[in-house]
Motif scaffolding. Structure first.
Motif: not given
Length: 170
Positions: A48-50, A53-68
């Motif tokens: 979440f904090y990483i 810090k990169m100005n990304l929404d954590p839940i959206v970013t995690v969901n993008k990689f969840m299929i992989y």
């Protein structure tokens, strides 16, 4: 009945001819499991904090990689997870309902390391999401849906475990 099955499992582990080898292997696997648990805990808290810090929404970013993540989980399960089908055969001669034996066998896979290790990432990540202001109900529903996908992977692995075509594919 489940207590009797657990007792029989313990006896089969303890009385096996290669008990010392199995014990040493189980201890080594325990250290590897502890390492992965620590890694997943650190990722669960730090992701979440990483990402913030990169100005990304954590839940959206995690969901993008969840299929992989789910696909790699299925592949690793197909290659590494042992299915307890061989332990069913000796029990079939006893006057025990086959459904009871199958349910116990499937229940053993639910408590597998491959299922529990995901909780060490998802639970801390979900807690951090709730602490940082995300809607509690949404986070709980997100967590339960992701965990459901990972348990579905468990049962897909059981269905696909004896398919030789998959071995040649991999």
């Amino acid at each position: 009945m489940i207590q009797k099955f657990l007792y029989l499992e313990w006896k089969s582990f303890y009385r096996s001819a290669s008990f010392a080898t199995n014990l040493g292997l189980k201890i080594l696997m325990g250290f590897i499991a502890a390492y992965f648990i620590l890694v997943f805990l650190a990722l669960g808290i730090g992701t979440f904090y990483i990402l913030k810090k990169m100005n990304l929404d954590p839940i959206v970013t995690v969901n993008k990689f969840m299929i992989y993540y789910v696909v790699m989980d299925l592949i690793s399960r197909l290659l590494l997870q042992k299915i307890p089908v061989m332990n069913i055969r000796p029990l079939l001669v006893f006057p025990i309902k086959k459904a009871t034996i199958v349910h116990f066998s499937l229940g053993k896979t639910i408590l597998s390391f491959f299922n529990l290790v995901h909780g060490f990432f998802l639970i801390p990540f979900s807690i951090v999401l709730m602490v940082e202001g995300y809607d509690v109900l949404s986070v709980i529903l997100w967590y339960s849906s992701i965990f459901s996908l990972l348990y579905i992977n468990n049962f897909i692995n059981i269905i696909l475990s004896n398919k030789d075509n998959l071995f040649t594919f991999f």
